[in-house]
Design an enzyme around this catalytic site. Sequence first.
Site, short mmCIF file in Angstrom:
data_model
loop_
_atom_site.label_atom_id
_atom_site.label_comp_id
_atom_site.label_asym_id
_atom_site.label_seq_id
_atom_site.Cartn_x
_atom_site.Cartn_y
_atom_site.Cartn_z
N LYS A 1 -5.54 -5.78 3.79
CA LYS A 1 -6.45 -4.64 3.73
C LYS A 1 -7.41 -4.78 2.55
CE LYS A 1 -6.19 0.21 2.32
NZ LYS A 1 -5.32 1.39 2.23
N SER B 1 -8.37 1.50 5.52
CA SER B 1 -6.98 1.90 5.73
C SER B 1 -6.61 1.98 7.21
CB SER B 1 -6.71 3.26 5.07
OG SER B 1 -6.76 3.13 3.67
N HIS C 1 -10.77 -2.67 1.75
CA HIS C 1 -11.03 -1.31 1.28
C HIS C 1 -11.92 -1.20 0.04
CE1 HIS C 1 -9.27 2.99 1.73
NE2 HIS C 1 -10.50 2.85 2.20
N HIS D 1 1.48 2.12 4.04
CA HIS D 1 0.55 3.26 4.16
C HIS D 1 0.72 3.86 5.55
CE1 HIS D 1 -3.37 5.24 4.66
NE2 HIS D 1 -3.65 5.04 3.39
N ARG E 1 -7.78 -0.95 -6.06
CA ARG E 1 -8.12 -2.33 -5.68
C ARG E 1 -9.29 -2.85 -6.50
NH1 ARG E 1 -5.46 -2.86 -0.41
NH2 ARG E 1 -4.08 -1.07 -0.60
N ASP F 1 0.84 -1.19 0.00
CA ASP F 1 0.00 0.00 0.00
C ASP F 1 0.88 1.25 0.00
OD1 ASP F 1 -2.02 1.83 0.26
OD2 ASP F 1 -3.03 0.79 1.89
N ASP F 2 0.83 2.00 -1.06
CA ASP F 2 1.54 3.28 -1.15
C ASP F 2 3.06 3.11 -1.25
OD1 ASP F 2 -1.05 4.13 -0.70
OD2 ASP F 2 -0.58 5.39 1.03
N CYS G 1 -6.18 4.18 -3.03
CA CYS G 1 -6.44 2.79 -2.62
C CYS G 1 -7.67 2.13 -3.23
CB CYS G 1 -6.55 2.73 -1.10
SG CYS G 1 -5.06 3.28 -0.24
N ASP H 1 -0.44 -0.64 -4.66
CA ASP H 1 -1.74 -0.12 -5.14
C ASP H 1 -1.66 1.28 -5.73
OD1 ASP H 1 -1.36 1.24 -2.69
OD2 ASP H 1 -3.52 1.26 -2.27
N ASN H 2 -0.65 2.04 -5.32
CA ASN H 2 -0.47 3.40 -5.86
C ASN H 2 0.87 3.91 -5.37
OD1 ASN H 2 -2.84 3.85 -3.46
ND2 ASN H 2 -0.95 5.02 -3.21
MG MG Z 1 -2.77 3.01 -1.34
#
Ligand code: MG
Length: 457
Positions: A138, A163, A140, A229, A88, A44-45, A84, A281-282
Amino acid sequence: MRHPRPNSSARLLAGLSAVLAGMVLPTASAQEWRPPNVVIVFTDDQGYGDLSCQGHPTLHTPHLDALATRGVKLTQFYVAAPLCSPSRAALLTGCYPKRVGMHRHVVFPGDDRGLAPSEVTLAEVLRARGYATACFGKWHLGHRRGLLPTDQGFDEFFGVPYSNDMAQQHRRPDNDYPFRLPLLHGTEVVEWEPDQRLLTRRYTDAAIAFIEAHHDRPFFVYLPHSMPHIPIYASDEFAGRSPRGLYGDVIEEIDANVGRLVATLDRLGVRDDTLLIFTSDNGPWLQFGENGGSAGPLRGGKGTNWEGGQREPAIASWPGTLPEGAVCREVVTSMDLLPTIAAWAGAALDPERTIDGHDVRALLRCEPGAQSPTDAFLYYASRGELAGIRRGAWKLLLEPGELYHLEHDIGEQRDVAARHPELCAELRALALERDAAITAAARPEAHVEELVFDPRK
Ligand code: MG
């Protein structure tokens, strides 16, 4: 061995004849081919630059680097949104978030919305093919009745519904944030406010136990880590180790746990039967300074439509089937994973259901001359508005109208729109046309009243 491996002599023969024919890869008939296990590790991130094999000078990620050595590194891998929930939704449905109604920012604890149960997720595709399926981490994509992972094709779920900043743990006791973070097993809350230092390890423990229990049949493990994240946490074993600071500790803990997963596959003798994909995811959340990651040579990060927001580190490893130590420089997107994996699993997709991803098996096999089937990639902003388009090396950002050549200018520093007005107009028209087609056929997100748990503190 507790289960039949692919017919190795047939594979060898097919491989030999393919090599003789100047081809790269064996093909086997459906009868000989055991559907591959699939493991997707989705951080995540994490930024494009946040691996040592992506050029980071101080992060130490030996297990992920080894995965790249035993697989294919993708240098132009895109997620479908710079944040996020939409990202996803795209990964699990093979669709632009807008096509499945999940393009408008993220799901918050009080929200009644989520990915519609009528959407067909990768888990549902594989479960219908006989896979054991599980999500550890996670989610989300909605957390009310009917919207959790066990409602979307996963036999098992252990993790958090949203999150890790939608929580009390990192806040002062007198804070007025109204929500708290549950840890769920299936649809049951097993803890409130779990110790976030332990999440990376606990998700991995659950994944390992699941693989141990189900490796006699094909399995799909989706492992979307909560980390890195913010707020970021590392366990005592990793805290204070990395010169990169706490963020480096967190990445190194993720790396070590990927190593545990791979060791499990090796120990059970299923590594060569398993497609393992690692990505994020990003892009990195740059506003958090040293607690956010690095997009390496790319501009921007999470929440932006610069390359740093949506281009991710990505590795695909499947020893014996994918080349090893290879690099795929073609555009591949997270939306391609569903149709690609479905094809490898021998799972039929409903031809009546439009998706945006493409079968990229030829790219992952690094077949000579294979080109990206994504002729144009659309960028959507955090709130879901159309933001830009990439075609070939050219990228147009619609507002204010900037044009970049991504091969010559990876950092998006030199806007050349003024030199190419016709190309800008053409790309703008194409972006609007493609977006209009998605909008016209878009399917709605779900809205649900019934709670599974009360997220208020
Ligand atoms: Mg993210």
